[in-house]
Scaffold this motif. Structure first.
Motif, PDB file in Angstrom:
ATOM      1  N   THR A   2       0.833  -1.198   0.000  1.00  0.00           N
ATOM      2  CA  THR A   2       0.000   0.000   0.000  1.00  0.00           C
ATOM      3  C   THR A   2       0.870   1.252   0.000  1.00  0.00           C
ATOM      4  N   PHE A  34      -7.036   3.027  -5.611  1.00  0.00           N
ATOM      5  CA  PHE A  34      -7.433   1.972  -4.685  1.00  0.00           C
ATOM      6  C   PHE A  34      -8.924   1.653  -4.732  1.00  0.00           C
ATOM      7  N   VAL A  60      -2.188   5.521   4.107  1.00  0.00           N
ATOM      8  CA  VAL A  60      -1.973   4.069   4.094  1.00  0.00           C
ATOM      9  C   VAL A  60      -2.938   3.391   5.070  1.00  0.00           C
ATOM     10  N   ASP A 112      -5.909   0.854   3.953  1.00  0.00           N
ATOM     11  CA  ASP A 112      -5.895  -0.508   4.487  1.00  0.00           C
ATOM     12  C   ASP A 112      -7.186  -0.807   5.257  1.00  0.00           C
TER      13      ASP A 112
END
Length: 78
Positions: A4, A51, A70, A74
């Protein structure tokens, strides 16, 4: 470097037209990368596209570092 983080870094390099050396979880967008408000808008847009996540305005306002992005991404992938 996590996957990531690597992908986030590639968006930053593309949007800000920088070499990307030294980008880490503690890197701050405004203070370290000299991103202005337009840059921040394009970065959030780039992260959303890369993403396939939606980043709400309120969440975007709380993103100050690379690590913030990040962690956010996530958490959205789970």
């Amino acid at each position: 470097m996590s996957d990531t983080l690597e992908q986030v870094s590639s968006v930053i390099v593309d949007v800000l037209k920088i070499d990307g050396k030294g980008i880490n979880m503690d890197t701050r967008f405004i203070e370290d990368l000299k991103a202005d408000s337009m840059d921040q808008f394009f970065l959030i847009d780039g992260f959303s596209e890369k993403f396939n996540v939606s980043i709400a305005d309120e969440d975007a306002r709380n993103i100050k570092t690379v690590g913030d992005v990040v962690k956010y991404i996530d958490s959205q992938k789970k």
